[in-house]
Design a protein around this motif. Structure first.
Motif, PDB file in Angstrom:
ATOM      1  N   ARG A  14       0.612  -0.928   0.093  1.00 21.25           N
ATOM      2  CA  ARG A  14      -0.209  -0.078   0.282  1.00 21.25           C
ATOM      3  C   ARG A  14       0.739   1.185  -0.065  1.00 21.25           C
ATOM      4  O   ARG A  14       0.614   2.587  -0.681  1.00 21.25           O
ATOM      5  N   LEU A  15       1.903   1.359   0.631  1.00 22.41           N
ATOM      6  CA  LEU A  15       2.724   2.387   0.346  1.00 22.41           C
ATOM      7  C   LEU A  15       3.221   2.259  -1.390  1.00 22.41           C
ATOM      8  O   LEU A  15       3.780   3.300  -1.202  1.00 22.41           O
ATOM      9  N   THR A  62      19.499   1.736  -2.019  1.00 20.75           N
ATOM     10  CA  THR A  62      18.410   1.399  -1.847  1.00 20.75           C
ATOM     11  C   THR A  62      16.950   2.689  -1.402  1.00 20.75           C
ATOM     12  O   THR A  62      17.787   3.023  -0.575  1.00 20.75           O
ATOM     13  N   LYS A  63      16.085   2.705  -1.579  1.00 21.63           N
ATOM     14  CA  LYS A  63      14.959   3.775  -1.402  1.00 21.63           C
ATOM     15  C   LYS A  63      14.674   4.448  -0.070  1.00 21.63           C
ATOM     16  O   LYS A  63      15.137   2.826   0.427  1.00 21.63           O
ATOM     17  N   GLU A  64      15.110   5.201   0.112  1.00 17.85           N
ATOM     18  CA  GLU A  64      14.316   5.744   1.770  1.00 17.85           C
ATOM     19  C   GLU A  64      12.992   5.528   2.390  1.00 17.85           C
ATOM     20  O   GLU A  64      13.495   4.506   2.958  1.00 17.85           O
ATOM     21  N   ASN A  68      13.392   2.558   5.212  1.00 16.29           N
ATOM     22  CA  ASN A  68      12.183   3.238   6.948  1.00 16.29           C
ATOM     23  C   ASN A  68      11.806   1.875   7.221  1.00 16.29           C
ATOM     24  O   ASN A  68      11.363   2.146   8.153  1.00 16.29           O
ATOM     25  N   PHE A  69      10.890   1.128   6.538  1.00 20.88           N
ATOM     26  CA  PHE A  69      10.322   0.426   6.194  1.00 20.88           C
ATOM     27  C   PHE A  69      11.382  -0.794   6.964  1.00 20.88           C
ATOM     28  O   PHE A  69      10.745  -1.231   7.951  1.00 20.88           O
ATOM     29  N   ILE A  70      12.040  -1.123   6.891  1.00 17.85           N
ATOM     30  CA  ILE A  70      13.074  -2.331   7.554  1.00 17.85           C
ATOM     31  C   ILE A  70      12.755  -1.530   8.924  1.00 17.85           C
ATOM     32  O   ILE A  70      12.960  -2.377   9.733  1.00 17.85           O
ATOM     33  N   CYS A  74      12.045  -3.643  12.727  1.00 16.11           N
ATOM     34  CA  CYS A  74      12.997  -3.567  14.115  1.00 16.11           C
ATOM     35  C   CYS A  74      12.853  -3.037  14.951  1.00 16.11           C
ATOM     36  O   CYS A  74      12.522  -3.991  15.758  1.00 16.11           O
ATOM     37  N   LYS A  75      12.435  -1.986  14.693  1.00 17.78           N
ATOM     38  CA  LYS A  75      11.845  -1.439  16.174  1.00 17.78           C
ATOM     39  C   LYS A  75      10.619  -2.523  16.284  1.00 17.78           C
ATOM     40  O   LYS A  75      10.269  -2.199  17.514  1.00 17.78           O
ATOM     41  N   LEU A  76       9.947  -2.814  15.726  1.00 18.90           N
ATOM     42  CA  LEU A  76       8.378  -3.449  15.794  1.00 18.90           C
ATOM     43  C   LEU A  76       9.178  -5.089  16.510  1.00 18.90           C
ATOM     44  O   LEU A  76       7.725  -5.633  16.930  1.00 18.90           O
TER      45      LEU A  76
END
Length: 173
Positions: A14-15, A62-64, A68-70, A74-76
């Motif tokens: 969806r992004l 790699t696109k920003e 940010n998704f990766i 990690c955060k989750l």
């Protein structure tokens, strides 16, 4: 595959992250086992993981949005599911673009081309709006004929399968 992996893949799709960007990130992530160990290690601080992601994925341009998704995974705590997330993304993207990935299993490699033609025709009749991508394998245990696996279904056109159907008819099971 967990529902969380599927849900995260849906978010990624969806992004509007391109398949090529996902493929490149997947390739880099998958071939670097040390990266996987670091990102899934709960003892390594999140800031350190972010720094590593920036450095490693900068090498591949790699696109920003993908980086940010990766980082968010990690955060989750979902970095251990990245393989499943990528696989789910590919399935979602295939479905959105009407691409049917199917597997043709033939009993004999000499029959592969004829079986592939028959399988393509059969799948086109079942899925007329889809582009069919067929992978071929050989399994001598089939005795003859072929099996098609597509969309979580199996279409058995093998001798073994037909023997089983005949047995069920004759025995009433």
């Amino acid at each position: 595959m967990t529902q969380a992996a599927v849900n995260n893949a849906i978010v990624l799709h969806r992004l509007s992250v391109s398949r090529e960007d996902v493929r490149r990130a997947d390739e880099l992530y998958s071939k670097t086992s040390e990266l996987q160990k670091i990102l899934t290690n709960p003892e390594i601080p999140l800031a350190k993981k972010y720094d590593i992601i920036d450095k490693v994925f900068a090498l591949d341009d790699t696109k920003e949005l993908m980086k940010n998704f990766i980082k968010e995974m990690c955060k989750l705590g979902y970095c251990d599911e990245m393989r499943d997330i990528f696989d789910s993304y590919y399935r979602i993207d295939d479905e959105a673009n009407h691409i049917l990935k199917a597997e043709l299993i033939s009993a004999d490699s000499r029959d592969e081309d004829d079986n592939a033609k028959q399988a393509q025709d059969f799948l086109k009749s079942r899925y007329p709006d889809y582009t069919i991508e067929l992978t071929k394998t050989v399994d001598a245990d089939l005795l003859g004929g072929y099996v098609i696996r597509a969309h979580h279904k199996e279409y058995d056109r093998s001798f073994e399968g037909r023997f089983c159907q005949l047995e069920r008819k004759l025995t009433g099971r």
